[in-house]
Design a protein around this motif. Structure first.
Motif, PDB file in Angstrom:
ATOM      1  N   ALA A   1      -4.242  13.837  -0.938  1.00 56.85           N
ATOM      2  CA  ALA A   1      -4.247  12.382  -1.111  1.00 56.85           C
ATOM      3  C   ALA A   1      -4.659  11.695   0.179  1.00 56.85           C
ATOM      4  O   ALA A   1      -4.089  11.976   1.243  1.00 56.85           O
ATOM      5  CB  ALA A   1      -2.864  11.901  -1.537  1.00 56.85           C
TER       6      ALA A   1
ATOM      7  N   ASN B   1      -6.823   6.030  -3.551  1.00 59.80           N
ATOM      8  CA  ASN B   1      -5.466   5.739  -3.091  1.00 59.80           C
ATOM      9  C   ASN B   1      -5.384   4.450  -2.283  1.00 59.80           C
ATOM     10  O   ASN B   1      -4.549   4.322  -1.375  1.00 59.80           O
ATOM     11  CB  ASN B   1      -4.920   6.915  -2.263  1.00 59.80           C
ATOM     12  N   GLN B   2      -6.242   3.488  -2.605  1.00 63.70           N
ATOM     13  CA  GLN B   2      -6.298   2.235  -1.855  1.00 63.70           C
ATOM     14  C   GLN B   2      -5.880   1.059  -2.731  1.00 63.70           C
ATOM     15  O   GLN B   2      -6.273   0.979  -3.900  1.00 63.70           O
ATOM     16  CB  GLN B   2      -7.720   2.007  -1.323  1.00 63.70           C
TER      17      GLN B   2
ATOM     18  N   ARG C   1      -4.838   8.819   3.034  1.00 60.62           N
ATOM     19  CA  ARG C   1      -3.782   7.929   3.518  1.00 60.62           C
ATOM     20  C   ARG C   1      -3.962   6.554   2.876  1.00 60.62           C
ATOM     21  O   ARG C   1      -5.079   6.119   2.587  1.00 60.62           O
ATOM     22  CB  ARG C   1      -3.831   7.815   5.038  1.00 60.62           C
ATOM     23  N   PRO C   2      -2.878   5.853   2.598  1.00 64.89           N
ATOM     24  CA  PRO C   2      -2.966   4.547   1.933  1.00 64.89           C
ATOM     25  C   PRO C   2      -3.666   3.522   2.819  1.00 64.89           C
ATOM     26  O   PRO C   2      -3.378   3.419   4.016  1.00 64.89           O
ATOM     27  CB  PRO C   2      -1.512   4.171   1.679  1.00 64.89           C
TER      28      PRO C   2
ATOM     29  N   TRP D   1      -0.256  -4.501  -5.383  1.00 64.70           N
ATOM     30  CA  TRP D   1      -1.307  -3.485  -5.277  1.00 64.70           C
ATOM     31  C   TRP D   1      -2.706  -4.053  -5.494  1.00 64.70           C
ATOM     32  O   TRP D   1      -3.689  -3.433  -5.106  1.00 64.70           O
ATOM     33  CB  TRP D   1      -1.066  -2.374  -6.307  1.00 64.70           C
TER      34      TRP D   1
ATOM     35  N   PRO E   1      -7.114  13.872  -4.745  1.00 66.12           N
ATOM     36  CA  PRO E   1      -5.942  13.028  -4.455  1.00 66.12           C
ATOM     37  C   PRO E   1      -4.689  13.443  -5.204  1.00 66.12           C
ATOM     38  O   PRO E   1      -3.581  13.062  -4.806  1.00 66.12           O
ATOM     39  CB  PRO E   1      -6.425  11.632  -4.894  1.00 66.12           C
TER      40      PRO E   1
ATOM     41  N   TRP F   1       2.261   1.991  -3.514  1.00 64.85           N
ATOM     42  CA  TRP F   1       1.247   2.566  -4.407  1.00 64.85           C
ATOM     43  C   TRP F   1       1.029   4.043  -4.076  1.00 64.85           C
ATOM     44  O   TRP F   1       0.980   4.890  -4.984  1.00 64.85           O
ATOM     45  CB  TRP F   1      -0.074   1.813  -4.312  1.00 64.85           C
ATOM     46  N   ALA F   2       0.933   4.369  -2.815  1.00 62.90           N
ATOM     47  CA  ALA F   2       0.723   5.761  -2.428  1.00 62.90           C
ATOM     48  C   ALA F   2       1.878   6.639  -2.896  1.00 62.90           C
ATOM     49  O   ALA F   2       1.677   7.824  -3.206  1.00 62.90           O
ATOM     50  CB  ALA F   2       0.558   5.862  -0.915  1.00 62.90           C
TER      51      ALA F   2
ATOM     52  N   ARG G   1       0.813  -1.218   0.000  1.00 62.94           N
ATOM     53  CA  ARG G   1       0.000   0.000   0.000  1.00 62.94           C
ATOM     54  C   ARG G   1       0.846   1.267   0.000  1.00 62.94           C
ATOM     55  O   ARG G   1       0.483   2.260  -0.648  1.00 62.94           O
ATOM     56  CB  ARG G   1      -0.955   0.005   1.196  1.00 62.94           C
ATOM     57  N   ASP G   2       1.963   1.270   0.702  1.00 65.50           N
ATOM     58  CA  ASP G   2       2.784   2.479   0.761  1.00 65.50           C
ATOM     59  C   ASP G   2       3.488   2.743  -0.569  1.00 65.50           C
ATOM     60  O   ASP G   2       3.683   3.904  -0.956  1.00 65.50           O
ATOM     61  CB  ASP G   2       3.803   2.381   1.891  1.00 65.50           C
TER      62      ASP G   2
END
Length: 589
Positions: free
Chosen positions: A157, A187-188, A159-160, A217, A152, A25-26, A22-23
């Motif tokens: 944006a 953003n998920q 948070r992831p 992801w 976003p 991707w963010a 997840r981080d």
């Protein structure tokens, strides 16, 4: 919940992979997010034929059947079109432009509206005469709309997080489009639990989203209700999105035991996570009286039948209730044409689990039911008067069309056919009384607020703009199609898709939140689609000029399969050289 028979290890690994990813991707920058989508498009086209063939065979017909056009529209084209819409907006942002053009946001009668379609010159050419505008919530100014769009990517944006998407079993693209929305708009990262009805799509999605899965992801997993419930309650899942029924939502949130209703009343859910949803309902098609010609009756009968028979009626947005004026001279002519179209369609059965039982229940409750298709399918119930009838209170999710006749029109309203087939015949008396009855019926009797369709002759709207405008404003639906089946809003990508705001988890209705929404608009209330009342060239004589022939999504379109194959290839990689082939096929439809 019993977990002994579940492969919880595989589900746990999927969630763990996503929490790791997840981080990253963010942190993925805009230019790489654009490049990922650009590389996604050729993978869609490479799998398009196989994906559409899998859908066709699962429904009981061949990949070269005319019906297979819906499998192209509802899978590769819908996915390609939504990716193209996202790319259009993201490229604007990358070029330093505002996501929404300034002249697309305006005030009308004290409310802010946003023109979202057509967004490109290709849109204007391929869907000529089709438009869409988003109505935002009262009190939102044009400046606020422009400033909040695509948040976003403009310093806001989220948070992831890790999201669970519980996939739908009917329309192929739904799960994939929900995944894209979660990634790009929220953003998920996503674990998508496939529906058992169309789990045959999973290998295709794995291939199409290969880069996203390789980087941790996205994960597509199989399973039924037990796997869905396990993932929903998993500590590693932060948010959920479901496309399905209110019953599935309520089972997850409140449970299915004897205490479920007590939990709902006390608002003490078993599952207390952020939850968005698209849950269907009973969708109306409202027919406004006016100066219709015989050709209008034939064309709109095809339109109405399409809204019912696309995917054999297994759509959350299928037209279930036809609302007609009780005293209009045109009502019986329209119903005659609907019967003709239903009888003429090629044989096809309702394939979705439980459909046969639901249709049998309709026939048992309504001895007057007209059976117009094979194997007890294609039911027309010509006069439903009891507002507590299950056809008006429950989504049938099959090929049954109920007719409700409301007062307000009078014999003098007339049709152009009555006036000697003169299309310039006057629009007759005020449609306002009927429209008020129809709006109240749709808003207050029919459950659900996902989508509705309003058919109105352009000359009627021109002569009675206030009455028609008031009806459009008053209908409480997330998408309203004016002379356009509201399901088109699901396909375009630019148009937010979801229920009208106001539902809560205790009274979930058609769901909470919007998906697709390529401009990432906030404060959305509804989308209003418009399409030509009549196809080219006849639209010139009805007051709705365009160059659009019979749309390829009509179940009566003879060349739809060829047309939509070519449109899919064009949408993925636009080229002037591809246009002659599209038009040559479309004009023969």
């Amino acid at each position: 919940m019993t977990t002994e028979l579940l492969d919880t290890d595989a589900l746990d690994r999927a969630v763990a992979d996503l929490r790791t990813g997840r981080d990253t991707w963010a942190a993925t920058p805009l230019d790489e997010r654009i490049a990922l989508l650009e590389r996604l498009l050729p993978r869609i086209t490479a799998r398009a034929a196989a994906m559409a063939e899998a859908g066709a065979r699962a429904k009981g017909y061949g990949p070269d059947s005319t019906a297979a056009a819906e499998d192209w529209i509802g899978a590769p084209w819908a996915l390609t079109q939504n990716v193209a819409a996202l790319l259009h907006v993201l490229r604007r942002l990358a070029a330093g432009q505002d996501p929404v053009p300034a002249d697309a946001v305006r005030e009308r009668r004290g409310r802010t509206v946003v023109d979202v379609f057509p967004a490109t010159g290709w849109d204007r050419l391929l869907l000529n005469g089709f438009t869409a505008e988003v109505h935002v919530r009262a009190g939102t100014t044009p400046r606020q709309v422009r400033d909040r769009a695509a948040g976003p990517y403009r310093g806001r944006a989220p948070r992831p997080r890790v999201s669970l998407v519980l996939g739908a079993g009917n329309v192929a693209a739904i799960t994939a489009l929900d995944v894209l929305h979660k990634l790009y708009a929220e953003n998920q990262v996503v674990v998508a639990k496939m529906n058992p009805v169309n789990d045959y799509l999973r290998p295709h999605f794995d291939e199409i989203f290969a880069e996203f899965t390789a980087r941790g992801w996205v994960r597509f997993v199989p399973g039924g209700a037990a796997e869905g419930a396990y993932l929903a309650g998993h500590d590693g899942i932060d948010t959920l999105h479901i496309t399905g029924s209110d019953r599935t939502h309520d089972a997850l949130v409140w449970g299915t035991d004897d205490q479920a209703e007590e939990r709902r009343r006390a608002d003490t859910p078993l599952l207390d996570k952020e939850f968005t949803s698209e849950l269907g309902g009973v969708s109306p098609c409202i027919v406004t009286p006016g100066p219709w010609t015989r050709a209008d009756f034939r064309h709109q009968a095809e339109h109405i039948v399409t809204s019912k028979m696309n995917n054999s009626g297994h759509n959350c947005i299928a037209g279930q209730v036809l609302v007609v004026p009780a005293d209009w001279d045109g009502t019986e002519e329209l119903l005659t044409e609907i019967r003709r179209v239903l009888r003429a369609l090629p044989p096809r059965t309702d394939y979705y689990p439980g459909a046969r039982d639901r249709l049998a229940a309709v026939r048992a409750a309504h001895p007057e039911t007209e059976v117009l298709g094979p194997d007890g399918c294609r039911l027309l119930i010509p006069d439903v008067t009891d507002h507590t009838d299950p056809l008006l209170t429950d989504e049938v999710f099959a090929s049954a069309l109920a007719v409700v006749r409301l007062p307000g029109a009078h014999p003098g309203t007339g049709t152009a056919a009555d006036a000697g087939t003169d299309p310039a015949a006057g629009p007759g008396t005020d449609p306002g009384p009927f429209l008020k009855e129809a709006v109240a019926f749709a808003n207050d009797v029919l459950p659900g607020t996902l989508g509705a369709t309003l058919l109105v002759h352009p000359r009627t709207e021109k002569s009675h703009p206030r009455q028609v405008s008031e009806a459009i404003e008053a209908l409480r639906y997330g998408t309203l199609g004016v002379n356009c089946w509201s399901a088109v809003g699901f396909l375009l990508g630019y148009t937010p898709w979801g229920a009208h705001p106001g539902h809560t988890r205790r009274s979930i209705g058609s769901g909470i939140g919007f998906v697709h929404n390529a401009f990432m608009l906030e404060d959305v209330e509804k989308t209003v689609l418009r399409a030509p009342f009549a196809p080219a060239p006849r639209g010139l004589f009805t007051g709705s000029p365009s160059i659009s022939p019979r749309p390829p999504f009509y179940v009566t379109n003879r060349t739809a399969l060829t047309t939509i194959r070519r449109v899919t290839a064009f949408t993925a990689a636009p080229s002037l050289a591809k246009l002659p082939g599209i038009f040559a096929s479309a004009l023969r439809g």
